[in-house]
Scaffold this motif. Structure first.
Motif, PDB file in Angstrom:
ATOM      1  N   LYS A 129       0.561  -1.626   0.950  1.00 61.11           N
ATOM      2  CA  LYS A 129       0.012   0.124  -0.019  1.00 61.11           C
ATOM      3  C   LYS A 129       0.957   1.431  -0.019  1.00 61.11           C
ATOM      4  CE  LYS A 129      -3.495  -0.273  -0.677  1.00 61.11           C
ATOM      5  NZ  LYS A 129      -4.250   0.002  -2.087  1.00 61.11           N
ATOM      6  N   ASP A 130       1.484   1.233   0.812  1.00 55.54           N
ATOM      7  CA  ASP A 130       2.952   2.484   0.675  1.00 55.54           C
ATOM      8  C   ASP A 130       3.346   2.501  -0.909  1.00 55.54           C
ATOM      9  OD1 ASP A 130       2.336   2.657   3.463  1.00 55.54           O
ATOM     10  OD2 ASP A 130       4.213   1.983   3.871  1.00 55.54           O
ATOM     11  N   TRP A 131       3.475   1.898  -1.451  1.00 55.93           N
ATOM     12  CA  TRP A 131       4.657   1.252  -2.404  1.00 55.93           C
ATOM     13  C   TRP A 131       3.813   2.211  -3.594  1.00 55.93           C
ATOM     14  CZ3 TRP A 131       2.603  -1.164  -7.409  1.00 55.93           C
ATOM     15  CH2 TRP A 131       4.066  -0.492  -8.317  1.00 55.93           C
ATOM     16  N   GLU A 132       2.166   1.944  -3.744  1.00 54.35           N
ATOM     17  CA  GLU A 132       0.772   2.282  -4.224  1.00 54.35           C
ATOM     18  C   GLU A 132       0.798   3.718  -4.015  1.00 54.35           C
ATOM     19  OE1 GLU A 132      -2.269  -0.523  -3.621  1.00 54.35           O
ATOM     20  OE2 GLU A 132      -1.358  -1.866  -4.083  1.00 54.35           O
ATOM     21  N   ALA A 133       1.526   4.211  -2.970  1.00 60.50           N
ATOM     22  CA  ALA A 133       1.061   5.694  -2.802  1.00 60.50           C
ATOM     23  C   ALA A 133       1.928   6.521  -3.437  1.00 60.50           C
ATOM     24  CB  ALA A 133       0.580   5.757  -1.405  1.00 60.50           C
ATOM     25  N   SER A 134       2.961   5.873  -3.380  1.00 56.68           N
ATOM     26  CA  SER A 134       4.357   7.004  -3.669  1.00 56.68           C
ATOM     27  C   SER A 134       4.468   6.859  -5.380  1.00 56.68           C
ATOM     28  CB  SER A 134       6.036   5.559  -2.974  1.00 56.68           C
ATOM     29  OG  SER A 134       5.814   4.455  -4.823  1.00 56.68           O
ATOM     30  N   VAL A 135       5.248   8.051  -5.058  1.00 57.77           N
ATOM     31  CA  VAL A 135       5.347   8.228  -6.691  1.00 57.77           C
ATOM     32  C   VAL A 135       5.936   7.054  -7.881  1.00 57.77           C
ATOM     33  CG1 VAL A 135       7.183   9.895  -8.110  1.00 57.77           C
ATOM     34  CG2 VAL A 135       6.621  10.695  -5.577  1.00 57.77           C
ATOM     35  N   ASP A 136       6.650   6.404  -7.598  1.00 55.84           N
ATOM     36  CA  ASP A 136       6.999   5.193  -8.378  1.00 55.84           C
ATOM     37  C   ASP A 136       5.471   4.219  -8.490  1.00 55.84           C
ATOM     38  OD1 ASP A 136       9.198   6.327  -8.494  1.00 55.84           O
ATOM     39  OD2 ASP A 136      10.110   4.293  -7.133  1.00 55.84           O
ATOM     40  N   GLY A 137       4.941   3.970  -6.948  1.00 56.30           N
ATOM     41  CA  GLY A 137       3.584   3.742  -7.854  1.00 56.30           C
ATOM     42  C   GLY A 137       2.752   3.631  -7.933  1.00 56.30           C
ATOM     43  N   ALA A 138       2.285   5.082  -8.102  1.00 56.55           N
ATOM     44  CA  ALA A 138       0.987   5.622  -8.427  1.00 56.55           C
ATOM     45  C   ALA A 138       0.788   5.766  -9.695  1.00 56.55           C
ATOM     46  CB  ALA A 138       1.198   7.121  -8.003  1.00 56.55           C
ATOM     47  N   PRO A 139       1.766   5.425 -10.128  1.00 57.06           N
ATOM     48  CA  PRO A 139       1.034   5.307 -12.400  1.00 57.06           C
ATOM     49  C   PRO A 139       0.160   3.749 -12.474  1.00 57.06           C
ATOM     50  CG  PRO A 139       3.290   6.195 -12.461  1.00 57.06           C
ATOM     51  CD  PRO A 139       2.922   5.367 -10.523  1.00 57.06           C
ATOM     52  N   TRP A 140       1.028   2.614 -11.496  1.00 49.37           N
ATOM     53  CA  TRP A 140       0.517   1.499 -11.448  1.00 49.37           C
ATOM     54  C   TRP A 140      -1.038   0.940 -10.727  1.00 49.37           C
ATOM     55  CZ3 TRP A 140       3.569  -1.132 -14.554  1.00 49.37           C
ATOM     56  CH2 TRP A 140       4.493  -0.823 -15.198  1.00 49.37           C
ATOM     57  N   THR A 141      -1.880  -0.227 -11.134  1.00 52.45           N
ATOM     58  CA  THR A 141      -2.824  -0.619 -11.134  1.00 52.45           C
ATOM     59  C   THR A 141      -2.640  -1.062  -9.479  1.00 52.45           C
ATOM     60  OG1 THR A 141      -2.490  -2.064 -12.083  1.00 52.45           O
ATOM     61  CG2 THR A 141      -4.339  -0.630 -13.095  1.00 52.45           C
ATOM     62  N   ASP A 142      -3.688  -1.067  -8.772  1.00 51.74           N
ATOM     63  CA  ASP A 142      -3.575  -1.861  -7.745  1.00 51.74           C
ATOM     64  C   ASP A 142      -3.075  -3.203  -7.482  1.00 51.74           C
ATOM     65  OD1 ASP A 142      -4.257   0.654  -5.875  1.00 51.74           O
ATOM     66  OD2 ASP A 142      -6.896  -0.845  -6.070  1.00 51.74           O
ATOM     67  N   THR A 143      -2.775  -3.336  -6.973  1.00 53.12           N
ATOM     68  CA  THR A 143      -1.334  -4.631  -6.872  1.00 53.12           C
ATOM     69  C   THR A 143      -2.300  -5.315  -5.984  1.00 53.12           C
ATOM     70  OG1 THR A 143      -0.501  -4.374  -4.732  1.00 53.12           O
ATOM     71  CG2 THR A 143       0.972  -3.523  -6.535  1.00 53.12           C
ATOM     72  N   GLN A 144      -2.934  -5.373  -5.145  1.00 50.65           N
ATOM     73  CA  GLN A 144      -3.919  -6.506  -4.140  1.00 50.65           C
ATOM     74  C   GLN A 144      -5.245  -6.161  -3.427  1.00 50.65           C
ATOM     75  OE1 GLN A 144      -4.277  -4.631  -1.109  1.00 50.65           O
ATOM     76  NE2 GLN A 144      -2.673  -3.496  -2.213  1.00 50.65           N
ATOM     77  N   GLN A 145      -5.947  -7.180  -3.230  1.00 51.14           N
ATOM     78  CA  GLN A 145      -7.379  -6.313  -3.031  1.00 51.14           C
ATOM     79  C   GLN A 145      -6.875  -7.084  -1.588  1.00 51.14           C
ATOM     80  OE1 GLN A 145      -9.888  -9.294  -5.149  1.00 51.14           O
ATOM     81  NE2 GLN A 145     -11.116  -6.785  -5.199  1.00 51.14           N
ATOM     82  N   ASN A 146      -7.669  -6.395  -0.883  1.00 44.60           N
ATOM     83  CA  ASN A 146      -7.632  -6.548   1.018  1.00 44.60           C
ATOM     84  C   ASN A 146      -8.726  -6.922   1.424  1.00 44.60           C
ATOM     85  OD1 ASN A 146      -6.196  -6.211   3.260  1.00 44.60           O
ATOM     86  ND2 ASN A 146      -7.476  -4.762   3.928  1.00 44.60           N
ATOM     87  N   PHE A 147      -8.202  -7.912   2.348  1.00 45.89           N
ATOM     88  CA  PHE A 147     -10.642  -7.951   3.790  1.00 45.89           C
ATOM     89  C   PHE A 147     -10.066  -7.709   4.974  1.00 45.89           C
ATOM     90  CE2 PHE A 147     -10.820 -10.303  -1.028  1.00 45.89           C
ATOM     91  CZ  PHE A 147     -11.677 -10.309  -0.940  1.00 45.89           C
ATOM     92  N   PRO A 148     -10.496  -6.612   5.837  1.00 44.57           N
ATOM     93  CA  PRO A 148      -9.755  -7.015   7.147  1.00 44.57           C
ATOM     94  C   PRO A 148     -10.676  -8.307   7.529  1.00 44.57           C
ATOM     95  CG  PRO A 148     -11.147  -5.171   5.978  1.00 44.57           C
ATOM     96  CD  PRO A 148     -10.651  -5.626   5.316  1.00 44.57           C
ATOM     97  N   SER A 149     -10.438  -8.281   9.207  1.00 42.49           N
ATOM     98  CA  SER A 149     -10.570  -9.791   9.285  1.00 42.49           C
ATOM     99  C   SER A 149     -12.544  -9.074   9.235  1.00 42.49           C
ATOM    100  CB  SER A 149     -10.731  -9.464  10.790  1.00 42.49           C
ATOM    101  OG  SER A 149     -11.513  -7.825  11.703  1.00 42.49           O
ATOM    102  N   TYR A 150     -12.820 -10.185   8.819  1.00 40.82           N
ATOM    103  CA  TYR A 150     -14.466 -10.531   8.942  1.00 40.82           C
ATOM    104  C   TYR A 150     -14.971 -11.621   9.215  1.00 40.82           C
ATOM    105  CZ  TYR A 150     -11.877 -14.705   6.395  1.00 40.82           C
ATOM    106  OH  TYR A 150     -11.364 -15.338   5.359  1.00 40.82           O
ATOM    107  N   VAL A 151     -16.320 -12.020   9.707  1.00 41.91           N
ATOM    108  CA  VAL A 151     -16.867 -13.053  10.279  1.00 41.91           C
ATOM    109  C   VAL A 151     -17.791 -14.238   9.249  1.00 41.91           C
ATOM    110  CG1 VAL A 151     -18.469 -13.352  12.517  1.00 41.91           C
ATOM    111  CG2 VAL A 151     -17.627 -11.177  12.426  1.00 41.91           C
TER     112      VAL A 151
END
Length: 152
Positions: A23-45
């Motif tokens: 997520k930090d890389w995606e928010a950086s200058v280097d990562g910003a032009p690229w699409t998301d790398t992953q989907q996150n699912f917080p804890s779930y029941v």
């Protein structure tokens, strides 16, 4: 990745920290032009159990560990890293399971079974009773088994 066993060599990958790094890389200058790398699912029941965070690496991305004769133990989340890893000599030890449940629920199971906190407990969903809607689950540890959870 820290070495957690010397022979044979096993290194640990904290997958929750890895997700934050992505997520930090995606928010950086280097990562910003690229699409998301992953989907996150917080804890779930599911069926009254709180499962730990999960995340999925999204195609076309993949994971490559530096080639060598060692193992990587994935720790911290359920994930699809083993499915998107480049094949090489590295052995990946996935910890995905229905047993990857957040600690507060595990503590409750220990209490119900009358076990000490360090006693092993296996939690295995076995199905739903279609008549009552109750969920059949095997909780076992130290020779004790509880096999019924009632819907509340």
């Amino acid at each position: 990745m820290p070495i957690i066993q010397v022979s044979p060599e096993i290194r640990a990958l904290d997958t929750a920290a890895f997700w934050v790094d992505l997520k930090d890389w995606e928010a950086s200058v280097d990562g910003a032009p690229w699409t998301d790398t992953q989907q996150n699912f917080p804890s779930y029941v599911i069926a009254g159990f709180t499962y730990v965070q999960s995340f999925l690496i999204i195609p076309p991305y993949f994971i490559t560990f530096e080639d060598g004769q060692y193992s990587v133990a994935l720790q911290g989340t359920n994930n699809n890293i083993i499915e998107v890893a480049t094949a090489n000599q590295v052995r990946i030890l996935s910890q995905n399971s229905a047993g990857n449940i957040s600690q507060p629920k595990v503590d409750e199971v220990h209490k119900v079974l009358g076990l000490n906190a360090d006693d092993p407990v296996e939690i295995r969903p076995t199905g739903v009773d279609s008549d009552s809607g109750d969920i059949n689950v095997d909780f076992s540890g130290d020779g004790v088994t509880l096999t019924r959870m009632e819907r509340q």
